[in-house]
Design an enzyme around this catalytic site. Structure first.
Site, PDB file in Angstrom:
ATOM      1  N   ARG A 188       1.317 -10.606   8.679  1.00 14.53           N
ATOM      2  CA  ARG A 188       0.985  -9.575   9.656  1.00 14.53           C
ATOM      3  C   ARG A 188       0.727 -10.238  10.993  1.00 14.53           C
ATOM      4  O   ARG A 188       0.022 -11.246  11.073  1.00 14.53           O
ATOM      5  CB  ARG A 188      -0.247  -8.809   9.199  1.00 14.53           C
ATOM      6  CG  ARG A 188      -0.625  -7.698  10.169  1.00 14.53           C
ATOM      7  CD  ARG A 188      -1.745  -6.864   9.657  1.00 14.53           C
ATOM      8  NE  ARG A 188      -3.015  -7.568   9.741  1.00 14.53           N
ATOM      9  CZ  ARG A 188      -4.159  -7.069   9.276  1.00 14.53           C
ATOM     10  NH1 ARG A 188      -4.164  -5.890   8.674  1.00 14.53           N
ATOM     11  NH2 ARG A 188      -5.279  -7.738   9.386  1.00 14.53           N
ATOM     12  N   GLU A 230      -2.093   2.833   9.213  1.00 15.37           N
ATOM     13  CA  GLU A 230      -3.558   2.774   9.187  1.00 15.37           C
ATOM     14  C   GLU A 230      -4.201   3.675  10.226  1.00 15.37           C
ATOM     15  O   GLU A 230      -5.400   3.597  10.447  1.00 15.37           O
ATOM     16  CB  GLU A 230      -4.056   1.327   9.282  1.00 15.37           C
ATOM     17  CG  GLU A 230      -3.422   0.485  10.334  1.00 15.37           C
ATOM     18  CD  GLU A 230      -3.772  -1.005  10.240  1.00 15.37           C
ATOM     19  OE1 GLU A 230      -4.686  -1.388   9.508  1.00 15.37           O
ATOM     20  OE2 GLU A 230      -3.105  -1.776  10.951  1.00 15.37           O
ATOM     21  N   ARG A 258     -16.005   1.470  10.440  1.00 15.89           N
ATOM     22  CA  ARG A 258     -16.127   0.775   9.152  1.00 15.89           C
ATOM     23  C   ARG A 258     -17.167  -0.343   9.156  1.00 15.89           C
ATOM     24  O   ARG A 258     -17.542  -0.834   8.099  1.00 15.89           O
ATOM     25  CB  ARG A 258     -14.756   0.217   8.718  1.00 15.89           C
ATOM     26  CG  ARG A 258     -14.194  -0.800   9.644  1.00 15.89           C
ATOM     27  CD  ARG A 258     -12.731  -1.095   9.349  1.00 15.89           C
ATOM     28  NE  ARG A 258     -12.537  -2.292   8.557  1.00 15.89           N
ATOM     29  CZ  ARG A 258     -11.374  -2.930   8.463  1.00 15.89           C
ATOM     30  NH1 ARG A 258     -10.301  -2.457   9.078  1.00 15.89           N
ATOM     31  NH2 ARG A 258     -11.271  -4.000   7.744  1.00 15.89           N
ATOM     32  N   CYS A 266      -2.628  -2.139   1.012  1.00 13.95           N
ATOM     33  CA  CYS A 266      -3.225  -3.479   1.136  1.00 13.95           C
ATOM     34  C   CYS A 266      -4.682  -3.404   1.608  1.00 13.95           C
ATOM     35  O   CYS A 266      -5.313  -4.427   1.840  1.00 13.95           O
ATOM     36  CB  CYS A 266      -2.403  -4.357   2.071  1.00 13.95           C
ATOM     37  SG  CYS A 266      -2.367  -3.769   3.754  1.00 13.95           S
TER      38      CYS A 266
HETATM   39  C1  PEP Z   1      -6.682  -2.169   6.467  1.00 13.61           C
HETATM   40  O1  PEP Z   1      -7.006  -1.667   7.551  1.00 13.61           O
HETATM   41  O2  PEP Z   1      -6.761  -1.552   5.381  1.00 13.61           O
HETATM   42  C2  PEP Z   1      -6.193  -3.556   6.413  1.00 13.61           C
HETATM   43  C3  PEP Z   1      -5.686  -4.056   5.310  1.00 13.61           C
HETATM   44  O3  PEP Z   1      -6.318  -4.304   7.539  1.00 13.61           O
HETATM   45  P1  PEP Z   1      -7.709  -4.989   8.003  1.00 13.61           P
HETATM   46  O4  PEP Z   1      -8.706  -4.802   6.891  1.00 13.61           O
HETATM   47  O5  PEP Z   1      -7.395  -6.403   8.263  1.00 13.61           O
HETATM   48  O6  PEP Z   1      -8.032  -4.196   9.215  1.00 13.61           O
HETATM   49 MG    MG Z   2      -6.484  -2.694   9.343  1.00 12.31          MG
END
Ligand code: PEP
Ligand code: MG
Length: 571
Positions: free
Chosen positions: A334, A431, A465, A502
């Protein structure tokens, strides 16, 4: 009297042992005047303590280069850099010279000034670096005060109780027999938490008052999975947790037997289990659990904890190492997802808010940085199977601009006669709700989709989050979230495009059946959870799940939804 403390657990596992309180240093120093004739001696005392602190870290880096995870070495290097910083290395000396005060007082005053500046910072990631500054200054203070090193008795399981622990302290403690550690300070993204997780030491952080409430040699039970610490447990609690500890070990051993098993459901549906990694050093864990690819390499971790930007060559070497190690399986790299909680002092100002100049937006605003990374990824693609993944895409314009950048990077490599996989697959993260709603159109323009539930949940529900205050509103099973995920899986499946999840949801064993029932056939998750998820897959029957999950996706009413979700666990 027995009592329980609640904090944040950083990995699975239970530890039972005896408490050892360690106070790393004392910053409660009083101002001691120093006579003119002794000023030079005081400066020399500070310089000696500074040199000792540096040597201590250098020694740790040199003696454990083989055994330390790369991220731990990076922490140590960043602490070494901080020891060179003028505010820490020179300001206290100036103060001793000007104010004729003791070195301890001068260091404390300088630290207070630095910390005042940190108090004005809103960014949670940078705020956590405040702890690093305290730890670094504490290391000098320890040498000034001649604070005793911790020597633990051998043989007995010891649980370290500290207000705060630096990653370097943790490394020293690891060499002694430490069963677990608990701290008052820390957040989920603090270095100590990251390190505890990567070393697999059961630990609970953010306990706030543990250091004052616990006495030396108290018996402690640390349940890292639940984030609970039991102090002076009753006999029943003690035996219950001994049993849990034993069961956890047996569970782990049983799971290990699944390493070479195929992830196939009871009704013969094959599932691909790939790993999420941060750094090349994570590959050992990936192979240990038999993952069939890296589904997410979070490349931004190469950029963290440093003051410079990794060059094309350095990035190329890191990506190539992972691609070669994983061959013939694929590695999904990524592109830089910097911003929000992940920032680096080496980069120009990335946004510090979740809705800001993050990920692809940042890369498009910094075309040179993006080109460097794209060339490094493309060059690595020559050495195995690499795939390119674009984070946080929310509009066609962004996607098209990013795709143009990839073409430009390819052209520059061709012109330089550098080999790369011209057919490299390019996918995007889903996302943000906009990407999920337009998933079919996005799937037509890309080779694969990867659903990042961590962000999809925060952007769908407007819940940051990283904010503990709204953590109870962060709900992976909210009907709106479930529908967005299902829509995305359906859209990609219709077009025969690979789609994976993911985000952390892929590692939640209580979501495996739900995702299988939605049609998901690719999961990418932290290696530590791969075998547990594989076991859920092997026990599931997709044909039975599909009907039930279709009903779940039509349900809005929370109680009914809970009931249906409970029912799929029994199928
Ligand atoms: C997600 O947002 O679910 C992700 C896999 O990316 P990150 O946790 O690195 O933001
Ligand atoms: Mg993410």
């Amino acid at each position: 009297m027995s009592f329980a403390l609640l904090g944040i657990g950083v990995c699975d596992g239970v530890a039972i042992g005896s408490a050892r309180l360690i106070s790393t240093v004392d910053f409660e120093v009083v101002r001691r005047p120093v006579a003119e004739a002794d000023i030079e001696k005081e400066v020399a005392r500070f310089e000696k303590a500074l040199a000792q602190a540096k040597n201590e870290i250098r020694h740790l880096i040199e003696t454990s280069a083989e055994t330390l995870p790369e991220e731990v070495q990076a922490f140590l290097r960043s602490h070494l850099l901080m020891l060179e910083d003028a505010n820490i290395a020179h300001k206290p000396i100036e103060r001793v010279l000007e104010e004729h005060c003791s070195a301890e007082w001068a260091l404390k005053e300088s630290l207070d000034r630095i910390l005042k500046r940190f108090d004005d910072i809103d960014d949670p990631y940078l705020r956590e670096r405040r702890e690093d500054v305290i730890q670094v200054a504490g290391r000098i203070m320890k040498h000034l005060q001649g604070a005793p090193e911790v020597h633990l008795p051998k043989g007995e399981p010891i649980i370290i109780v500290a207000h705060t622990l630096s990653p370097a302290d943790l490394m020293l403690l690891r060499e002694q027999q430490v069963a677990a550690f608990i701290t008052d300070a820390g957040g989920v993204t603090s270095h100590t938490a990251i390190l505890g997780r990567s070393l697999g030491i059961p630990s609970v952080i953010a306990l706030r008052n543990a250091y004052h409430l616990i006495d030396n040699e108290d018996t402690l039970i640390v349940d890292s999975a639940e984030g609970v610490v039991l102090v002076a447990p009753s006999e029943e609690e003690y035996s219950e947790y001994q049993l849990r500890q034993r069961l956890f070990q047996i569970e782990q051993q049983k799971l290990e037997r699944l390493t070479t098993a195929r992830a196939v459901t009871l009704d013969g549906v094959e599932v691909l289990l790939e790993a999420n990694i941060e750094l090349p050093s994570d590959m050992e864990a990936v192979h240990a659990v038999g993952a069939e690819g890296v589904g997410l390499l979070r490349s931004e971790f190469l950029f963290l904890n440093r003051t410079d930007i990794p060059s094309e060559e350095e990035q190329f070497m890191a990506y190539r190492e992972v691609v070669e190690s994983m061959a013939p399986f694929p590695v999904t790299i990524r592109t830089l997802d910097i911003g929000a909680d992940k920032t680096s002092s080496g980069l120009p100002s990335a946004g510090d808010l979740p809705l800001g100049l993050r990920a692809i937006r940042f890369c498009l605003a910094e075309p040179q940085l993006f080109q460097t990374q794209l060339r490094a990824i493309l060059r690595a693609s020559h050495y195995g199977r690499a795939r390119l993944l674009l984070p946080l895409i929310s509009s066609f314009a962004e996607l098209e601009q990013a795709l143009r950048h990839i073409e430009q990077a390819k052209r520059s490599l061709r012109a330089a006669d550098q080999p790369f996989d011209a057919d490299i697959a390019v996918g995007m993260m889903v996302e943000v709700p906009a990407a999920a709603i337009l998933a079919e159109a996005f799937a037509r323009k890309t080779d694969f989709l990867s659903i990042g539930t961590n962000d999809l949940i925060q952007y769908t529900l407007a819940v940051d989050r990283n904010d503990a205050l709204v953590a109870d509103l962060y709900d992976a099973r909210h009907p709106a979230v479930l529908r967005l995920i299902a829509m995305t899986i359906a859209a990609a499946t219709k077009l025969n495009k690979p789609v994976s999840v993911c985000g952390e949801m892929a590692a939640d064993i209580h979501c495996v059946r739900l995702l299988l029932g939605m049609g998901l056939r690719e999961f990418s998750l932290h290696p530590a959870k791969i075998l547990a998820v594989k076991r859920e897959i092997i026990r599931a029957d997709v044909a039975k799940l599909e009907g039930k999950v279709a009903r779940i996706l039509k349900t809005n009413e929370p109680e009914r939804l809970q009931q249906l979700l409970g029912e799929i666990d029994l199928l």
